[in-house]
Scaffold this motif. Structure first.
Motif, PDB file in Angstrom:
ATOM      1  N   PHE B 257       0.765  -1.070   0.083  1.00 49.11           N
ATOM      2  CA  PHE B 257       0.081  -0.084  -0.153  1.00 49.11           C
ATOM      3  C   PHE B 257       0.615   1.241   0.097  1.00 49.11           C
ATOM      4  CE2 PHE B 257      -2.346  -3.234   2.559  1.00 49.11           C
ATOM      5  CZ  PHE B 257      -3.026  -3.712   1.525  1.00 49.11           C
ATOM      6  N   GLY B 258       2.185   1.198   0.051  1.00 52.94           N
ATOM      7  CA  GLY B 258       2.978   2.355  -0.301  1.00 52.94           C
ATOM      8  C   GLY B 258       3.171   3.231   1.344  1.00 52.94           C
ATOM      9  N   TRP B 259       2.942   2.529   2.562  1.00 50.69           N
ATOM     10  CA  TRP B 259       3.068   3.122   3.629  1.00 50.69           C
ATOM     11  C   TRP B 259       4.400   3.140   4.081  1.00 50.69           C
ATOM     12  CZ3 TRP B 259      -1.071   1.951   7.887  1.00 50.69           C
ATOM     13  CH2 TRP B 259      -2.378   2.356   7.231  1.00 50.69           C
ATOM     14  N   PRO B 260       5.239   4.314   3.957  1.00 48.37           N
ATOM     15  CA  PRO B 260       6.824   4.335   3.883  1.00 48.37           C
ATOM     16  C   PRO B 260       7.483   4.190   5.236  1.00 48.37           C
ATOM     17  CG  PRO B 260       5.874   6.485   3.917  1.00 48.37           C
ATOM     18  CD  PRO B 260       4.619   5.588   4.035  1.00 48.37           C
ATOM     19  N   PHE B 261       7.233   2.949   5.928  1.00 43.68           N
ATOM     20  CA  PHE B 261       7.878   2.675   7.167  1.00 43.68           C
ATOM     21  C   PHE B 261       9.450   2.843   7.029  1.00 43.68           C
ATOM     22  CE2 PHE B 261       3.714   0.595   7.495  1.00 43.68           C
ATOM     23  CZ  PHE B 261       3.493   1.239   8.708  1.00 43.68           C
ATOM     24  N   PHE B 262       9.900   2.251   5.996  1.00 49.67           N
ATOM     25  CA  PHE B 262      11.292   1.867   5.915  1.00 49.67           C
ATOM     26  C   PHE B 262      12.106   2.763   4.749  1.00 49.67           C
ATOM     27  CE2 PHE B 262       9.308  -2.024   7.351  1.00 49.67           C
ATOM     28  CZ  PHE B 262       9.664  -1.899   8.695  1.00 49.67           C
ATOM     29  N   ASP B 263      11.130   3.642   4.264  1.00 48.36           N
ATOM     30  CA  ASP B 263      11.588   4.378   3.022  1.00 48.36           C
ATOM     31  C   ASP B 263      12.274   5.894   3.566  1.00 48.36           C
ATOM     32  OD1 ASP B 263      12.159   5.933   0.807  1.00 48.36           O
ATOM     33  OD2 ASP B 263      10.021   6.003   0.063  1.00 48.36           O
ATOM     34  N   ALA B 764     -17.586   2.040  19.068  1.00 50.47           N
ATOM     35  CA  ALA B 764     -16.194   2.452  18.898  1.00 50.47           C
ATOM     36  C   ALA B 764     -15.450   2.188  17.671  1.00 50.47           C
ATOM     37  CB  ALA B 764     -15.766   1.795  20.275  1.00 50.47           C
ATOM     38  N   LEU B 765     -15.846   0.858  17.369  1.00 49.07           N
ATOM     39  CA  LEU B 765     -14.994   0.273  16.084  1.00 49.07           C
ATOM     40  C   LEU B 765     -15.647   1.243  15.005  1.00 49.07           C
ATOM     41  CD1 LEU B 765     -13.679  -1.866  14.703  1.00 49.07           C
ATOM     42  CD2 LEU B 765     -15.671  -3.052  14.439  1.00 49.07           C
ATOM     43  N   ALA B 766     -17.044   1.616  14.931  1.00 44.59           N
ATOM     44  CA  ALA B 766     -17.349   2.447  13.851  1.00 44.59           C
ATOM     45  C   ALA B 766     -16.674   3.804  13.830  1.00 44.59           C
ATOM     46  CB  ALA B 766     -18.855   2.679  13.806  1.00 44.59           C
ATOM     47  N   LEU B 767     -16.474   4.563  15.085  1.00 39.87           N
ATOM     48  CA  LEU B 767     -15.820   5.678  15.182  1.00 39.87           C
ATOM     49  C   LEU B 767     -14.388   5.509  14.712  1.00 39.87           C
ATOM     50  CD1 LEU B 767     -16.753   7.365  18.602  1.00 39.87           C
ATOM     51  CD2 LEU B 767     -17.049   8.233  16.272  1.00 39.87           C
ATOM     52  N   LEU B 768     -13.721   4.536  15.271  1.00 37.80           N
ATOM     53  CA  LEU B 768     -12.294   4.434  14.773  1.00 37.80           C
ATOM     54  C   LEU B 768     -12.305   4.227  13.289  1.00 37.80           C
ATOM     55  CD1 LEU B 768     -10.803   1.880  17.311  1.00 37.80           C
ATOM     56  CD2 LEU B 768      -9.886   4.067  16.847  1.00 37.80           C
ATOM     57  N   LEU B 769     -13.020   3.574  12.397  1.00 39.74           N
ATOM     58  CA  LEU B 769     -13.215   3.284  11.123  1.00 39.74           C
ATOM     59  C   LEU B 769     -13.290   4.863  10.542  1.00 39.74           C
ATOM     60  CD1 LEU B 769     -15.108   0.416  10.034  1.00 39.74           C
ATOM     61  CD2 LEU B 769     -12.832   0.829   9.408  1.00 39.74           C
ATOM     62  N   ALA B 770     -14.289   5.541  10.828  1.00 40.27           N
ATOM     63  CA  ALA B 770     -14.465   6.974  10.362  1.00 40.27           C
ATOM     64  C   ALA B 770     -13.272   7.608  10.784  1.00 40.27           C
ATOM     65  CB  ALA B 770     -15.595   7.335  10.982  1.00 40.27           C
ATOM     66  N   LEU B 771     -12.952   7.812  11.744  1.00 40.01           N
ATOM     67  CA  LEU B 771     -11.648   8.349  12.246  1.00 40.01           C
ATOM     68  C   LEU B 771     -10.510   7.945  10.975  1.00 40.01           C
ATOM     69  CD1 LEU B 771     -10.602  10.298  14.156  1.00 40.01           C
ATOM     70  CD2 LEU B 771      -9.692   8.673  15.192  1.00 40.01           C
ATOM     71  N   GLY B 772     -10.272   6.749  11.046  1.00 41.31           N
ATOM     72  CA  GLY B 772      -9.040   6.339  10.116  1.00 41.31           C
ATOM     73  C   GLY B 772      -9.175   6.446   8.595  1.00 41.31           C
ATOM     74  N   ASP B 778      -2.998  11.241   5.047  1.00 35.93           N
ATOM     75  CA  ASP B 778      -2.714  10.272   4.319  1.00 35.93           C
ATOM     76  C   ASP B 778      -1.369   9.250   4.618  1.00 35.93           C
ATOM     77  OD1 ASP B 778      -2.159   8.510   2.278  1.00 35.93           O
ATOM     78  OD2 ASP B 778      -1.693  10.060   0.621  1.00 35.93           O
ATOM     79  N   PRO B 779      -1.595   7.969   5.161  1.00 34.66           N
ATOM     80  CA  PRO B 779      -0.479   7.289   5.511  1.00 34.66           C
ATOM     81  C   PRO B 779       0.598   7.274   4.596  1.00 34.66           C
ATOM     82  CG  PRO B 779      -2.385   6.069   5.479  1.00 34.66           C
ATOM     83  CD  PRO B 779      -2.774   7.342   5.081  1.00 34.66           C
ATOM     84  N   THR B 780       0.317   7.112   3.194  1.00 35.22           N
ATOM     85  CA  THR B 780       1.616   7.152   2.331  1.00 35.22           C
ATOM     86  C   THR B 780       2.567   8.332   2.329  1.00 35.22           C
ATOM     87  OG1 THR B 780       0.235   7.968   0.393  1.00 35.22           O
ATOM     88  CG2 THR B 780       0.263   5.610   0.804  1.00 35.22           C
ATOM     89  N   ARG B 781       2.092   9.580   2.846  1.00 39.37           N
ATOM     90  CA  ARG B 781       2.770  10.742   2.738  1.00 39.37           C
ATOM     91  C   ARG B 781       4.250  10.935   3.655  1.00 39.37           C
ATOM     92  NH1 ARG B 781       0.292  16.207   5.486  1.00 39.37           N
ATOM     93  NH2 ARG B 781       0.242  14.827   7.374  1.00 39.37           N
ATOM     94  N   HIS B 782       4.093  10.102   4.842  1.00 37.44           N
ATOM     95  CA  HIS B 782       5.296  10.422   5.536  1.00 37.44           C
ATOM     96  C   HIS B 782       5.197   9.087   6.476  1.00 37.44           C
ATOM     97  CE1 HIS B 782       8.278  11.615   8.785  1.00 37.44           C
ATOM     98  NE2 HIS B 782       8.668  12.412   7.591  1.00 37.44           N
ATOM     99  N   ALA B 783       6.534   8.405   6.791  1.00 41.50           N
ATOM    100  CA  ALA B 783       6.396   7.566   7.734  1.00 41.50           C
ATOM    101  C   ALA B 783       5.821   7.699   8.969  1.00 41.50           C
ATOM    102  CB  ALA B 783       7.898   7.028   8.028  1.00 41.50           C
ATOM    103  N   ALA B 784       5.792   9.118   9.437  1.00 43.92           N
ATOM    104  CA  ALA B 784       5.084   9.313  10.916  1.00 43.92           C
ATOM    105  C   ALA B 784       3.682   9.230  10.723  1.00 43.92           C
ATOM    106  CB  ALA B 784       5.408  10.750  11.278  1.00 43.92           C
ATOM    107  N   ASP B 785       3.047   9.518   9.499  1.00 41.56           N
ATOM    108  CA  ASP B 785       1.443   9.426   9.383  1.00 41.56           C
ATOM    109  C   ASP B 785       1.579   7.842   9.130  1.00 41.56           C
ATOM    110  OD1 ASP B 785       1.183  12.038   9.101  1.00 41.56           O
ATOM    111  OD2 ASP B 785       2.000  12.052   6.923  1.00 41.56           O
ATOM    112  N   ALA B 786       2.387   7.180   8.563  1.00 42.60           N
ATOM    113  CA  ALA B 786       1.990   5.681   8.525  1.00 42.60           C
ATOM    114  C   ALA B 786       1.988   4.919   9.961  1.00 42.60           C
ATOM    115  CB  ALA B 786       2.902   4.991   7.638  1.00 42.60           C
ATOM    116  N   VAL B 787       3.013   5.221  10.730  1.00 43.60           N
ATOM    117  CA  VAL B 787       2.857   4.618  12.081  1.00 43.60           C
ATOM    118  C   VAL B 787       1.803   4.859  12.849  1.00 43.60           C
ATOM    119  CG1 VAL B 787       4.449   4.130  14.197  1.00 43.60           C
ATOM    120  CG2 VAL B 787       5.365   5.122  12.161  1.00 43.60           C
ATOM    121  N   ARG B 788       1.291   6.311  12.669  1.00 43.54           N
ATOM    122  CA  ARG B 788       0.228   6.808  13.545  1.00 43.54           C
ATOM    123  C   ARG B 788      -0.926   6.107  12.831  1.00 43.54           C
ATOM    124  NH1 ARG B 788      -0.334  11.531  11.422  1.00 43.54           N
ATOM    125  NH2 ARG B 788       0.963  12.632  12.879  1.00 43.54           N
ATOM    126  N   ALA B 789      -1.209   5.814  11.546  1.00 40.24           N
ATOM    127  CA  ALA B 789      -2.241   4.974  11.194  1.00 40.24           C
ATOM    128  C   ALA B 789      -2.192   3.499  11.423  1.00 40.24           C
ATOM    129  CB  ALA B 789      -2.205   4.989   9.460  1.00 40.24           C
TER     130      ALA B 789
END
Ligand code: HEM
Ligand SMILES: [Cu+2]
Lengths: 175, 854
Positions: B257-263, B764-772, B778-789
């Motif tokens: 999915f291009g989440w850049p944890f190691f990039d 709670a699950l529904a809220l988390l989904l909506a939040l996410g 966008d989690p592909t923007r930066h590793a910090a965004d990816a870890v947060r997601a």
């Protein structure tokens, strides 16, 4: 080696007649204190050597930049840095710091005869202190697996006579 | 968990001293055997193979399968040595060579060593501890099928030419999408993670079995050393595998999915992978070594006709190793540029771990001295171990010394050291163990002579191959290269290495032939051929699925195998036979093994295979890149787990059982201390290390990694409100469940607590989904965004499981199955709920700290 021999001899002696033994002497005496003693000696020696080969004081800075699957280097010349492909020029007889970087994957800079080894990691800069005692040509290679042509990722380090440093042209007379 | 409460439903008589439990009256051994065999045996034919859940069957099957994978890995090793025999070996091209050594390493570590030790432990532990099976028989079967299917995926990829070729530790960015575009790396990540399910389930299983299934009165401090070793191993597996699983999941997310944890270009860090990998990889070495040492500590004293020297010191050494080995992972990263002080610390720690090893080695030697060693075949392998492992340890100390490591890192020297440790420290003891327990497993005697020949071939071949590789390494030959310059010294050494490699192969082939001959044509062995004192020999050969017709109390545990065998077969121990037609075992307390209750184990079932197939459908869909379809495969997975849990309930009509004259034990422990609960606690422990590794990732990427700065995330009021609401809802559920439980335990109906908990979780699950989906950057923007997601996804997954837990309990309440002393589902749901709440709170705090730090 002596240690290994000692263990082998002890094992061999075990095959003699059964005899009474003191548990404490074996388990704590040999197991804990003896091994701790040997290890501390080794550790102290290692730290001492390690300290000596660590960067102390100023040194000439050169750069090594790795990519799949080649090295480019640069050293300070008379007018600005001089770059070269596959050959690193350094002066002999004085400490040199190699600043190591990479564009793509992890590589590792290693010149067996000059000692030391340091990874080239994309996004980071690592520093390795080298010193060539005598002028000459030294073989270097990439020591971290980096894909297809990893084995071919070799280079040379040419240590120049300090009197002729910096070399007029990198392709100039080889020592 | 230790003090069974007296509940109105059952009033058990629990003696404080297991030694005072009286013996049962003797019965006819044959009658007992028939009765038990009918209940415990596998179904006949192929169906029996598919539905078997017996630890004896599965342990053997794990070991046989591991040996087959060892054969495949060995074949690959022969290809490697053939290629390296001459300087410009031309018969493998580079791409293929890379796949072959990567697969050799991965197969040997993940498909041979780990399953082999799991199999041995699964086979032996119930026998040594005096019980009839492991705590979760269906889990053993599930583990096996996951192992087999995952292994087959890897082998299929090898045959199809799309095996991973990035080295067995898969360093990023090389293993990232940019530099490994094919599915090769995905095969490794998904296949190995799939196999890891079996490692984790085995670890949970062994942990719970050792702590709760020991025969009555077998105190922790008296149990066989092998059980101590496996306890340490299981604990290390629970703590060591989660970081690897996390790393693999993150890398797969990056690739898929291009989440850049190691990039590094997008704020990720290749070193994060190295930390996660070696956080697993270094303990892995000790995970492999401990069971092997367990075999040595078991076999050496018997072959010397004495007792082990220094039981207490060995136990302390095991514990020391378990803790120290986790402080060591950085020693695989000496050349990545780590501050000198840290290096000194890790050097010291690496060397410190040699102390517990030395304690054990000297305890074994002292045992040899005290006794009269007999040079039987297992003893030969033990000598092979001493000879090899000590040399491996020496080169290990050389590697731990930093300056030397800088020279030798990544040369053939490392390959040689690694094989001295792995083959010396693991393979030789395992071969000793196989030779030792073969009479038990096959019920037959060995054909003379062949085993000794095999030993000498293996020993000479091994040292010939790898001793020389130390030298080539010191001459500067790098590892993982398919060809090398035509340097005369190198050529001769490499050729000899390859020659001896084939000698070793002949040895292993002889060993296999020896086993086949013994199992197929050996003469029947007498019972307890080695005259061992331990319980594993106090049974018929080969052992029936139920192991013991009755379970040994303290007197019979001390009596020695010979005396115990007869009394146990005649039903004089506890819980004799299977008069109720159920698979019954005794559950005892953790420390002193006081009998607590009788557990009814599940019967043969095909459910584990079905579940493993469902999981493999998910894995295959992921591999095929059908990411939208893959979640659909989770539907059968969840359904099957639901059915699994429904079948786990003890029958409603189970009444307390008299396990010995005057000792009546309940089938449901009043205080909820079931095996399932212990299993859940172990799972949460592993889950906790997984979560901690993820938090480590967050801290590492936010604080340590260089690279582009983290883009701002203006978390607005909605986000704050939503996260506050999620926490409140999870807390509400966490309060509702204990309320419902106390209602049930006092004989009332569950009341509103349960439906409220369910609804709160769902919300709670529904809220988390909506939040996410709606609010997070966008989690592909930066590793910090990816870890947060990733953290939010982790909490979401837990809320989803909590929803299922509460739904299950709700369903039980609807069917009227919840009753005093029978509300395990509710208790376990409560435990999971508390964990979920805690994880959500910690996540929130960590994310807040991440924002505050910038
Ligand atoms: C049967 C005899 C074996 C032989 C002849 C053998 C040979 C080799 C050789 C030559 C390499 C180096 C490949 C290279 O660097 O180019 C290697 C790598 C390796 N071997 Fe073995 N091996 C054997 C058994 C084992 C066993 C039993 C294990 C583990 C339990 C094992 C684990 C590994 C690992 C982890 C690597 C590193 C792979 C990598 O670099 O990614 N080997 N082996
Ligand atoms: Cu490279």
């Amino acid at each position: 080696m002596a240690l290994a021999l000692m263990v082998f001899v002890l094992v061999a002696l075990g095959f003699g007649r059964p005899r009474a033994i003191t548990e404490g002497r074996w388990v704590f005496g040999m197991g804990v204190w003896f091994s701790l003693g040997v290890l501390s000696l080794i550790l102290i020696a290692a730290l001492w050597v390690g300290e000596r080969i660590l960067p102390h004081g100023p040194a000439l800075e050169v750069r090594a930049h790795a990519r799949q699957w080649a090295w480019s280097f640069s050293h300070p010349g008379a007018e600005g840095p001089v770059t070269s492909e596959g050959v690193l020029h350094i002066p002999a007889g004085r400490p040199v710091d190699v600043l190591i970087t990479s564009t793509d994957v992890i590589h590792s800079f290693w010149v067996p005869q000059l000692g030391g080894k340091m990874d080239a990691i994309p996004g980071r800069e690592n520093r390795l202190r080298l010193e060539a005692a005598r002028p000459g040509t030294y073989e270097g290679l990439c020591a971290e697996f980096c894909g297809l042509e990893h084995a071919a990722m070799r280079f040379e380090v040419i240590a120049h006579d300090p009197a002729q440093w910096p070399p007029v042209s990198p392709e100039g007379p080889r020592p | 968990m230790n003090t069974p409460m007296n509940t109105p439903a059952n009033t058990p008589l629990t003696p404080h001293d297991p030694a005072s439990i009286p013996a049962n009256p003797p019965q006819r051994a044959l009658g007992l055997h028939r009765e038990l065999d009918r209940v415990w045996r596998n179904a006949p034919g192929l169906r029996g193979q598919i539905t078997a859940v017996s630890h004896t069957t599965l342990g053997l099957r794990f070991m046989v399968t591991a040996f087959l994978f060892f054969g495949i890995g060995g074949l690959l090793a022969m290809l490697i040595r053939a290629q390296l025999a001459t300087p410009n070996g031309a018969f493998l091209d580079t791409a293929l060579y890379n796949q072959i050594f990567t697969m050799h390493g991965s197969i040997m570590m993940f498909l041979f060593a780990i399953p082999m030790l799991e199999g041995l432990a699964m086979y032996l532990l119930p026998k040594m501890l005096g019980t009839r099976d492991l705590a979760f028989p269906r889990l053993s079967a599930l583990g096996y099928w996951c192992y087999l299917l995952g292994g087959l995926i890897l082998i299929a990829a090898l045959l199809a030419g799309v095996a991973p070729g990035e080295g067995w530790f898969m360093y990023t960015p090389l293993s990232g999408k940019t530099y490994s575009p094919g599915i090769n790396a995905d095969v490794w990540l998904l296949g190995v993670t799939f196999v890891e399910i079996s490692a984790l389930s085995a670890a949970i299983e062994l942990m719970v079995s050792i702590l709760r299934l020991r025969a009555p009165g077998m105190k922790l401090t008296q149990m066989p050393l092998f059980a101590w070793y496996m306890l340490g191993t299981a604990a290390m597996m629970l703590a060591g595998f989660p970081p690897l699983i996390l790393g693999s999941v993150l890398l797969e997310m990056e690739r898929a999915f291009g989440w850049p944890f190691f990039d590094p270009e997008r704020g990720g860090d290749p070193l994060l992978w190295q930390h996660l990998f070696w956080l697993f990889g270094h303990p892995e070495v000790y995970i492999i070594f401990l069971p092997a040492a367990g075999v040595l500590s078991t076999v050496i004293p018997v072959l010397c006709r004495t007792q082990i020297v220094g039981y207490g010191a060995i136990v302390a050494a095991i514990l020391g190793m378990v803790f120290l080995s986790f402080g060591l992972w950085v020693h695989h990263m000496f050349a990545v540029g780590i501050p000198h002080l840290a290096l000194a610390f890790f050097s010291a720690a690496s060397m410190l771990v040699a102390v517990p090893t030395a304690v054990q080695i000297f305890a074994w030697i002292a045992t040899l001295w005290r006794g009269r060693p007999e040079l039987k075949l297992p003893m030969l392998y033990i000598l092979g171990f001493f000879f090899t492992f000590v040399m491996g340890g020496l080169t290990g100390v050389m590697l731990a010394v930093v300056p030397f490591n800088w020279q030798a890192h990544d040369t053939a020297f490392v390959t040689a050291h690694l094989h001295y440790v792995l083959i010396g420290g693991f393979v030789f003891p395992m071969l000793a163990g196989v030779a030792w327990w073969m009479p038990l497993m096959s019920g037959r005697r060995r054909v003379r002579g062949l085993g000794e020949a095999a030993f000498w071939f293996i020993l000479v071949g091994f040292h010939g191959t790898f001793f020389l590789m130390h030298l080539t390494g010191l001459m500067g030959m790098a590892r993982r290269i398919p060809s090398y310059p035509e340097n005369p010294e190198w050529t001769a050494l490499n050729l000899s290495s390859s020659f001896f490699g084939f000698v070793m192969t002949i040895g292993f082939a002889l060993f296999a032939i020896d086993l086949i001959l013994q199992a197929g044509f050996g003469k029947r062995s007498v019972r307890n051929p080695w005259k061992a004192p331990s319980l594993d020999w106090a049974m018929a050969l080969p052992p029936p699925n139920y192991n013991f017709a009755s379970l040994p109390g303290p007197a019979l545990q001390q009596a020695g195998a010979e005396a115990a065998m007869l009394a146990l077969a005649k039903g004089e121990g506890l819980l004799p036979g299977a008069p109720r037609g159920r698979r019954e075992i005794l559950v005892t307390s953790v420390g002193t093994a006081r009998p607590e209750h009788v557990a009814i184990l599940p019967v043969n079932t095909g459910l584990p295979l079905l579940l493993a197939l469902a999981i493999s459908a998910f894995v295959l869909l992921m591999l095929a890149g059908l990411y939208t379809l893959a979640p659909l495969a989770l539907i059968p997975v969840v359904t099957l787990i639901w059915i699994w849990a429904r079948r786990a309930m003890a029958p409603l009509d189970a009444t307390p059982i008299e396990v010995a004259p005057g000792l009546v034990l309940p089938v449901q422990p009043g205080d909820g201390g079931t095996l399932t609960r212990s299993g859940l606690v172990s799972l949460l422990f592993a889950n906790g290390t997984f979560f901690a590794s993820l938090l480590f990732g967050l801290a590492f990427i936010s604080l340590v990694s260089p690279g582009p700065p983290r883009p701002l995330w203006p978390a607005d009021r909605t986000v704050l409100l939503a996260t506050g609401a999620v926490l409140a809802l999870l807390a509400m559920a966490a309060l509702g469940l204990p309320r419902a439980l106390s209602h049930i335990e006092t004989g009332r109906r569950a009341g509103a607590g349960l439906p409220v908990a369910f609804a709160a979780n769902l919300l709670a699950l529904a809220l988390l989904l909506a939040l996410g989906l709606g609010q997070l950057p966008d989690p592909t923007r930066h590793a910090a965004d990816a870890v947060r997601a990733a953290l939010v996804a982790y909490v979401g997954l837990h809320a989803a499981i909590a929803t299922l837990f509460t739904a299950f309990a709700l369903d039980q309440a609807r069917r009227g199955e919840l009753a005093p002393g029978r509300a395990g589902a509710l208790r376990n749901a409560g435990l999971w709920q508390s964990y979920t709440l805690a994880a959500a709170a910690v996540t929130l705090a960590a994310l807040w700290a991440q924002e505050a730090a910038s």
